[in-house]
Structure formats: structure tokens, C-alpha cells
Design a protein around this motif. Structure first.
Motif, mmCIF file in Angstrom:
data_model
loop_
_atom_site.group_PDB
_atom_site.id
_atom_site.type_symbol
_atom_site.label_atom_id
_atom_site.label_comp_id
_atom_site.label_asym_id
_atom_site.label_seq_id
_atom_site.Cartn_x
_atom_site.Cartn_y
_atom_site.Cartn_z
ATOM 1 N N ILE A 1 60.444 112.139 -2.142
ATOM 2 C CA ILE A 1 60.241 111.844 -1.007
ATOM 3 C C ILE A 1 58.576 112.078 0.064
ATOM 4 O O ILE A 1 58.823 111.426 0.765
ATOM 5 C CB ILE A 1 61.509 112.825 -0.441
ATOM 6 N N GLU A 2 58.428 113.635 -0.346
ATOM 7 C CA GLU A 2 57.251 113.561 -0.198
ATOM 8 C C GLU A 2 56.194 113.130 0.095
ATOM 9 O O GLU A 2 55.523 112.724 0.774
ATOM 10 C CB GLU A 2 56.040 115.263 -0.671
ATOM 11 N N LEU A 3 56.608 112.727 -1.655
ATOM 12 C CA LEU A 3 54.898 110.890 -1.948
ATOM 13 C C LEU A 3 55.487 109.826 -0.830
ATOM 14 O O LEU A 3 54.502 109.772 -0.374
ATOM 15 C CB LEU A 3 54.802 110.719 -2.756
ATOM 16 N N THR B 1 47.244 110.182 -3.771
ATOM 17 C CA THR B 1 48.294 108.778 -3.459
ATOM 18 C C THR B 1 47.725 108.510 -1.851
ATOM 19 O O THR B 1 47.298 107.492 -1.829
ATOM 20 C CB THR B 1 49.563 110.163 -2.713
ATOM 21 N N ALA B 2 47.646 109.836 -1.117
ATOM 22 C CA ALA B 2 46.672 109.117 0.070
ATOM 23 C C ALA B 2 46.148 108.304 0.088
ATOM 24 O O ALA B 2 45.451 107.272 0.406
ATOM 25 C CB ALA B 2 46.126 110.265 0.977
ATOM 26 N N ALA B 3 44.608 108.500 -0.909
ATOM 27 C CA ALA B 3 43.400 107.901 -1.118
ATOM 28 C C ALA B 3 43.203 106.769 -1.699
ATOM 29 O O ALA B 3 42.864 105.864 -1.541
ATOM 30 C CB ALA B 3 42.215 108.551 -1.403
ATOM 31 N N VAL B 4 44.389 106.807 -2.339
ATOM 32 C CA VAL B 4 44.838 105.269 -3.163
ATOM 33 C C VAL B 4 45.272 104.065 -1.546
ATOM 34 O O VAL B 4 45.026 103.056 -2.032
ATOM 35 C CB VAL B 4 45.828 105.093 -3.919
ATOM 36 N N THR B 5 46.196 104.777 -1.267
ATOM 37 C CA THR B 5 46.802 104.133 -0.001
ATOM 38 C C THR B 5 45.788 103.613 0.744
ATOM 39 O O THR B 5 45.864 102.514 1.508
ATOM 40 C CB THR B 5 48.538 105.108 0.310
ATOM 41 N N GLY B 6 44.620 104.449 1.168
ATOM 42 C CA GLY B 6 44.258 103.986 2.305
ATOM 43 C C GLY B 6 43.508 102.341 1.086
ATOM 44 O O GLY B 6 42.901 102.227 1.844
ATOM 45 N N VAL B 7 42.921 102.922 -0.050
ATOM 46 C CA VAL B 7 42.217 101.811 -0.243
ATOM 47 C C VAL B 7 42.728 100.512 -0.495
ATOM 48 O O VAL B 7 42.223 99.415 -0.247
ATOM 49 C CB VAL B 7 41.893 101.972 -1.665
ATOM 50 N N ALA B 8 44.698 100.165 -0.771
ATOM 51 C CA ALA B 8 45.451 99.240 -0.373
ATOM 52 C C ALA B 8 45.513 98.820 0.780
ATOM 53 O O ALA B 8 45.470 97.392 1.106
ATOM 54 C CB ALA B 8 45.595 100.181 -1.502
ATOM 55 N N SER C 1 46.466 120.210 -4.937
ATOM 56 C CA SER C 1 47.505 119.147 -5.635
ATOM 57 C C SER C 1 47.182 117.943 -5.690
ATOM 58 O O SER C 1 47.229 117.070 -4.678
ATOM 59 C CB SER C 1 48.956 119.476 -4.875
ATOM 60 N N TRP C 2 46.600 117.666 -6.915
ATOM 61 C CA TRP C 2 45.569 116.617 -7.311
ATOM 62 C C TRP C 2 47.109 115.202 -6.415
ATOM 63 O O TRP C 2 46.481 114.080 -5.800
ATOM 64 C CB TRP C 2 45.041 115.665 -8.388
ATOM 65 N N PRO C 3 47.469 114.622 -7.288
ATOM 66 C CA PRO C 3 48.863 113.906 -6.424
ATOM 67 C C PRO C 3 48.934 114.469 -5.154
ATOM 68 O O PRO C 3 48.917 112.241 -4.666
ATOM 69 C CB PRO C 3 50.626 114.814 -6.608
ATOM 70 N N TYR C 4 49.059 114.820 -4.184
ATOM 71 C CA TYR C 4 48.616 114.323 -2.576
ATOM 72 C C TYR C 4 47.304 113.588 -2.453
ATOM 73 O O TYR C 4 47.310 112.468 -1.521
ATOM 74 C CB TYR C 4 48.758 115.724 -2.071
ATOM 75 N N LEU C 5 46.058 114.564 -2.868
ATOM 76 C CA LEU C 5 44.681 113.588 -2.570
ATOM 77 C C LEU C 5 44.811 112.251 -3.101
ATOM 78 O O LEU C 5 44.399 111.486 -2.219
ATOM 79 C CB LEU C 5 44.085 114.673 -3.127
#
Length: 203
Positions: free
Chosen positions: A3-5, A64-71, A58-62
Motif C-alpha cells: 500500500i505504501e508503494l 519506485t519513485a524514480a521509475v514512476t518519474g521516467v514512466a 531503502s532502495w525500493p522507495y527510491l
């Protein structure tokens, strides 16, 4: 965690979309997405003396946010058409981040009112930083029932703790209240009161 992701993706998408509308380049879009998604949590940890901030460890947070920005940069027309889904995910993410932030603050032995303010900041901090970077007045200060919803959800957490309920109940009830207020406000087009036009005449 899941849910956080989801909330993280929604926050990052809103920041990235704002950057696209401002015609920033790819780097700028990713930075705005990261800032919107992680800014509130970083402010929380700085206020609580948690170093380095949790989201930067925590690399999943970084990621996830970076991939979302690129997408969003490459597929922003399609993402913009998913406005309702993004708003729903944003409401859920706001609720989870606010209550988790408030719980973290209480666990660090700060007063309840301070924990509520920190929890609210977790929810609205990233968006406020995003708007400042875009040279705009933060949306939470001029439009929509957003900060009020965040504060209402945050208040539920210490009340639940005072009643002796498990932490999970405070999280669930507080998050549900945030989501309910946000969705009703969007549905009814509610906004906080603003000053009426005009002013006192000069003497």
C-alpha cells in the motif's frame, strides 16, 4: 509495504505530471517525482533526528519513485487520462503516510500534538516542496481539502493509542478517515474557506 508503494507511485506521478506541464526535462521530471514522493518522509526524519532519512536508506522507495518519474515522462498523456485512479491512489497513499508518520513520531516519544503535526507534514510536505520548486503557492494552502484531511487522520492515531488499541487500528481508522474526507471533498468539490474579495477602504 504494498500500500505504501502504491501511494508512493501516486505521489511520484503527481509530481512528475506537474513537471511535465512545466516543460521540465527528463532529469527535472524525475527529481520532481522523487521530491513529491519522498519529501514528506525526509522532513519527518529530520525533525525526529533520524539520520540518514529512512527513505534514502531503502532502495525500493527510491527506485519506485524514480521509475514512476521516467514512466510519466514518456507516457504522460496516458497517465493523465488515469486521473481518477491516480486521485484514489493518492488518497490511499496520503492516509497511509500520514498515519505511519504519526505512529513513528509517537514511537520517538514526542507529544501527541507534535506527532499529529509531523504526520500531517509527511502527507503534504512533498507536494509543498514540489510547488515551491515550480515557483507556485503550495496547492495545500490554496485549494482542496488536503491538509485538513491529513490532520484529521493523524489525530486518530494518538486517540487510538490513548484508548489502548493496537497500532494497526490507529493506522486503519486514521487512513480510512483521510481517504473518506479526500474522496468526499473531490466528489463535492469542497475547498477550505478563503477571504472574500475586497478589503477595508484606506483612511
Amino acid at each position: 509495504m504494498v500500500i505504501e508503494l502504491i501511494g508512493l507511485v501516486a505521489f511520484a506521478a503527481s509530481g512528475a505530471l506537474a513537471a511535465v506541464r512545466a516543460k521540465l526535462d527528463l532529469f527535472g521530471v524525475v527529481v520532481l517525482g522523487l521530491t513529491t514522493a519522498l519529501g514528506g518522509g525526509i522532513i519527518r526524519d529530520v525533525l525526529l533526528g533520524i539520520h540518514p532519512p529512512t527513505t534514502l536508506r531503502s532502495w525500493p522507495y527510491l527506485l519506485t519513485a524514480a521509475v514512476t518519474g521516467v514512466a510519466v515522462f514518456f507516457f504522460h498523456p496516458q497517465v493523465a487520462r488515469l486521473r481518477r485512479a491516480v486521485l484514489l491512489a493518492d488518497a490511499v497513499g496520503l492516509g497511509v503516510f500520514v498515519t505511519a508518520g504519526t505512529t513513528t513520531a509517537l514511537q520517538n516519544h514526542v507529544p501527541a500534538y507534535t506527532a499529529c503535526l509531523i504526520g500531517m507534514t509527511v502527507g503534504i510536505g512533498g507536494g509543498a516542496i514540489r510547488d515551491v520548486l515550480l515557483r507556485e503557492i503550495p496547492m495545500v494552502l490554496r485549494k482542496e481539502i488536503y491538509a485538513v484531511a491529513a490532520l484529521a487522520g493523524a489525530v486518530v492515531v494518538p486517540i487510538a493509542a490513548w484508548l489502548g488499541l493496537p497500532d494497526v487500528w490507529g493506522t486503519v481508522l486514521g487512513s480510512a478517515l483521510v481517504v473518506a474526507i479526500r474522496l468526499i471533498a473531490l466528489w463535492r468539490h469542497w475547498n477550505a474557506p478563503v477571504p472574500r474579495a475586497g478589503g477595508t477602504a484606506a483612511s
